[in-house]
Motif scaffolding. Structure first.
Motif, PDB file in Angstrom:
ATOM      1  N   LEU A   1     -12.014 -17.197  -4.052  1.00 60.77           N
ATOM      2  CA  LEU A   1     -11.727 -18.604  -3.757  1.00 60.77           C
ATOM      3  C   LEU A   1     -10.997 -19.308  -4.900  1.00 60.77           C
ATOM      4  N   ALA A   2     -11.120 -18.780  -6.120  1.00 57.27           N
ATOM      5  CA  ALA A   2     -10.405 -19.342  -7.271  1.00 57.27           C
ATOM      6  C   ALA A   2      -9.037 -18.676  -7.465  1.00 57.27           C
ATOM      7  N   MET A   3      -8.622 -17.859  -6.483  1.00 53.30           N
ATOM      8  CA  MET A   3      -7.333 -17.167  -6.492  1.00 53.30           C
ATOM      9  C   MET A   3      -7.235 -16.050  -7.530  1.00 53.30           C
ATOM     10  N   ARG A   4      -8.367 -15.548  -8.029  1.00 58.42           N
ATOM     11  CA  ARG A   4      -8.352 -14.388  -8.919  1.00 58.42           C
ATOM     12  C   ARG A   4      -8.165 -13.139  -8.059  1.00 58.42           C
ATOM     13  N   PRO A   5      -7.195 -12.290  -8.393  1.00 60.32           N
ATOM     14  CA  PRO A   5      -6.876 -11.139  -7.546  1.00 60.32           C
ATOM     15  C   PRO A   5      -7.867  -9.987  -7.671  1.00 60.32           C
ATOM     16  N   SER A   6      -7.927  -9.203  -6.608  1.00 58.26           N
ATOM     17  CA  SER A   6      -8.652  -7.934  -6.599  1.00 58.26           C
ATOM     18  C   SER A   6      -7.759  -6.927  -5.884  1.00 58.26           C
ATOM     19  N   ILE A   7      -7.860  -5.661  -6.289  1.00 54.87           N
ATOM     20  CA  ILE A   7      -6.940  -4.654  -5.755  1.00 54.87           C
ATOM     21  C   ILE A   7      -7.602  -3.280  -5.800  1.00 54.87           C
ATOM     22  N   MET A   8      -7.256  -2.410  -4.839  1.00 58.09           N
ATOM     23  CA  MET A   8      -7.787  -1.050  -4.826  1.00 58.09           C
ATOM     24  C   MET A   8      -6.899  -0.175  -3.938  1.00 58.09           C
ATOM     25  N   ARG A   9      -6.837   1.095  -4.274  1.00 62.92           N
ATOM     26  CA  ARG A   9      -6.137   2.084  -3.448  1.00 62.92           C
ATOM     27  C   ARG A   9      -7.004   2.387  -2.231  1.00 62.92           C
ATOM     28  N   ALA A  10      -6.388   2.426  -1.067  1.00 58.49           N
ATOM     29  CA  ALA A  10      -7.098   2.801   0.155  1.00 58.49           C
ATOM     30  C   ALA A  10      -7.294   4.314   0.194  1.00 58.49           C
ATOM     31  N   VAL A  11      -8.330   4.743   0.900  1.00 56.37           N
ATOM     32  CA  VAL A  11      -8.575   6.176   1.119  1.00 56.37           C
ATOM     33  C   VAL A  11      -8.163   6.571   2.531  1.00 56.37           C
ATOM     34  N   GLY A  12      -7.597   5.612   3.282  1.00 52.94           N
ATOM     35  CA  GLY A  12      -7.123   5.897   4.623  1.00 52.94           C
ATOM     36  C   GLY A  12      -6.543   4.657   5.261  1.00 52.94           C
ATOM     37  N   SER A  13      -5.796   4.881   6.337  1.00 54.66           N
ATOM     38  CA  SER A  13      -5.240   3.765   7.090  1.00 54.66           C
ATOM     39  C   SER A  13      -4.865   4.227   8.486  1.00 54.66           C
ATOM     40  N   ALA A  14      -4.762   3.246   9.373  1.00 50.14           N
ATOM     41  CA  ALA A  14      -4.291   3.490  10.735  1.00 50.14           C
ATOM     42  C   ALA A  14      -3.590   2.226  11.208  1.00 50.14           C
ATOM     43  N   VAL A  15      -2.482   2.412  11.908  1.00 49.37           N
ATOM     44  CA  VAL A  15      -1.706   1.296  12.434  1.00 49.37           C
ATOM     45  C   VAL A  15      -1.562   1.504  13.935  1.00 49.37           C
ATOM     46  N   ALA A  16      -1.841   0.461  14.705  1.00 49.51           N
ATOM     47  CA  ALA A  16      -1.685   0.543  16.150  1.00 49.51           C
ATOM     48  C   ALA A  16      -0.222   0.841  16.476  1.00 49.51           C
ATOM     49  N   PRO A  17       0.040   1.540  17.577  1.00 51.26           N
ATOM     50  CA  PRO A  17       1.426   1.883  17.939  1.00 51.26           C
ATOM     51  C   PRO A  17       2.355   0.679  18.052  1.00 51.26           C
ATOM     52  N   ASP A  18       1.826  -0.480  18.387  1.00 52.39           N
ATOM     53  CA  ASP A  18       2.671  -1.676  18.492  1.00 52.39           C
ATOM     54  C   ASP A  18       2.713  -2.478  17.190  1.00 52.39           C
ATOM     55  N   GLY A  19       1.994  -2.039  16.168  1.00 54.27           N
ATOM     56  CA  GLY A  19       1.986  -2.719  14.874  1.00 54.27           C
ATOM     57  C   GLY A  19       1.164  -3.993  14.839  1.00 54.27           C
ATOM     58  N   ARG A  20       0.484  -4.312  15.915  1.00 52.79           N
ATOM     59  CA  ARG A  20      -0.271  -5.567  15.985  1.00 52.79           C
ATOM     60  C   ARG A  20      -1.613  -5.499  15.268  1.00 52.79           C
ATOM     61  N   SER A  21      -2.104  -4.303  14.999  1.00 55.25           N
ATOM     62  CA  SER A  21      -3.404  -4.149  14.344  1.00 55.25           C
ATOM     63  C   SER A  21      -3.319  -3.060  13.283  1.00 55.25           C
ATOM     64  N   VAL A  22      -3.917  -3.337  12.146  1.00 54.51           N
ATOM     65  CA  VAL A  22      -3.943  -2.395  11.031  1.00 54.51           C
ATOM     66  C   VAL A  22      -5.385  -2.263  10.568  1.00 54.51           C
ATOM     67  N   THR A  23      -5.798  -1.040  10.261  1.00 55.39           N
ATOM     68  CA  THR A  23      -7.100  -0.807   9.632  1.00 55.39           C
ATOM     69  C   THR A  23      -6.863  -0.005   8.367  1.00 55.39           C
ATOM     70  N   VAL A  24      -7.416  -0.485   7.276  1.00 57.87           N
ATOM     71  CA  VAL A  24      -7.376   0.244   6.011  1.00 57.87           C
ATOM     72  C   VAL A  24      -8.810   0.562   5.618  1.00 57.87           C
ATOM     73  N   TYR A  25      -8.965   1.648   4.899  1.00 59.47           N
ATOM     74  CA  TYR A  25     -10.290   2.126   4.506  1.00 59.47           C
ATOM     75  C   TYR A  25     -10.357   2.184   2.988  1.00 59.47           C
ATOM     76  N   VAL A  26     -11.419   1.638   2.422  1.00 56.73           N
ATOM     77  CA  VAL A  26     -11.626   1.681   0.979  1.00 56.73           C
ATOM     78  C   VAL A  26     -13.031   2.209   0.684  1.00 56.73           C
ATOM     79  N   SER A  27     -13.173   2.760  -0.497  1.00 55.31           N
ATOM     80  CA  SER A  27     -14.473   3.233  -0.962  1.00 55.31           C
ATOM     81  C   SER A  27     -15.246   2.040  -1.523  1.00 55.31           C
ATOM     82  N   ARG A  28     -16.385   1.727  -0.922  1.00 54.50           N
ATOM     83  CA  ARG A  28     -17.157   0.555  -1.354  1.00 54.50           C
ATOM     84  C   ARG A  28     -17.522   0.613  -2.844  1.00 54.50           C
ATOM     85  N   PRO A  29     -18.007   1.737  -3.376  1.00 55.90           N
ATOM     86  CA  PRO A  29     -18.363   1.740  -4.809  1.00 55.90           C
ATOM     87  C   PRO A  29     -17.195   1.401  -5.726  1.00 55.90           C
ATOM     88  N   GLN A  30     -15.979   1.740  -5.327  1.00 55.45           N
ATOM     89  CA  GLN A  30     -14.796   1.456  -6.142  1.00 55.45           C
ATOM     90  C   GLN A  30     -14.184   0.093  -5.827  1.00 55.45           C
TER      91      GLN A  30
END
Length: 170
Positions: A31-60
């Protein structure tokens, strides 16, 4: 049966690039605009591009997951390692859930594709497997509908909003 209608934000070529399994970096901010970032361990994009799912490791990714849960904001960069072709998509209403057994094939497909992608730049599959290692019970799935898209390929157009693609008539 007609092919899915693209979202208008992403061309079919970009959707295909994003969905094949390329490097994925997920970011948000608190909420204070401090960034957070992580490499995903997976992803999937709907064929029409309308929905994206990314997967991250919770501990990291504890801060990232916390920030997305608090704000709904997400920015995701998809980049082909060999060409540096890169697209960024953003949304403000991302949803979080624990990964399930049904997500395992998506994660396995992503790992295989990333092994191939990273091999093109000189690293053997064990490097990629180590970089993307995770336990399914520790993985978080983050889904969203992209509301903005940007060309982030290095060069004169980097940072430019992608032009809307025409929607095909259904």
């Amino acid at each position: 049966m007609n092919p899915p209608t693209p979202s208008g934000l992403l061309s079919p070529e970009l959707i295909a690039m994003m969905d094949k399994g390329v490097s994925v970096i997920v970011s948000s901010c608190d909420l204070a605009m401090r960034p957070s970032i992580m490499r995903a361990v997976g992803s999937a994009v709907a064929p029409d591009g309308r929905s994206v799912t990314v997967y991250v490791s919770r501990p990291q990714s504890r801060q990232l997951v916390q920030d997305i849960a608090a704000t709904g904001r997400i920015a995701v960069v998809f980049s082909e390692p060999a060409s540096h072709r890169t697209v960024q998509v953003k949304a403000s209403s991302a949803r979080i859930r624990n990964a399930q057994a049904s997500d395992a094939p998506v994660l396995a497909r992503y790992l295989k594709s990333m092994e191939d992608e990273i091999r093109l730049v000189g690293f053997a599959p064990p490097f990629t497997r180590t970089m993307l290692t995770h336990q399914l019970e520790d993985v978080v799935a983050i889904s969203f509908e992209p509301s903005q898209a940007f060309d982030q390929t290095p060069g004169p157009k980097a940072g430019a909003a992608l032009p809307a693609t025409p929607r095909s008539a259904a």
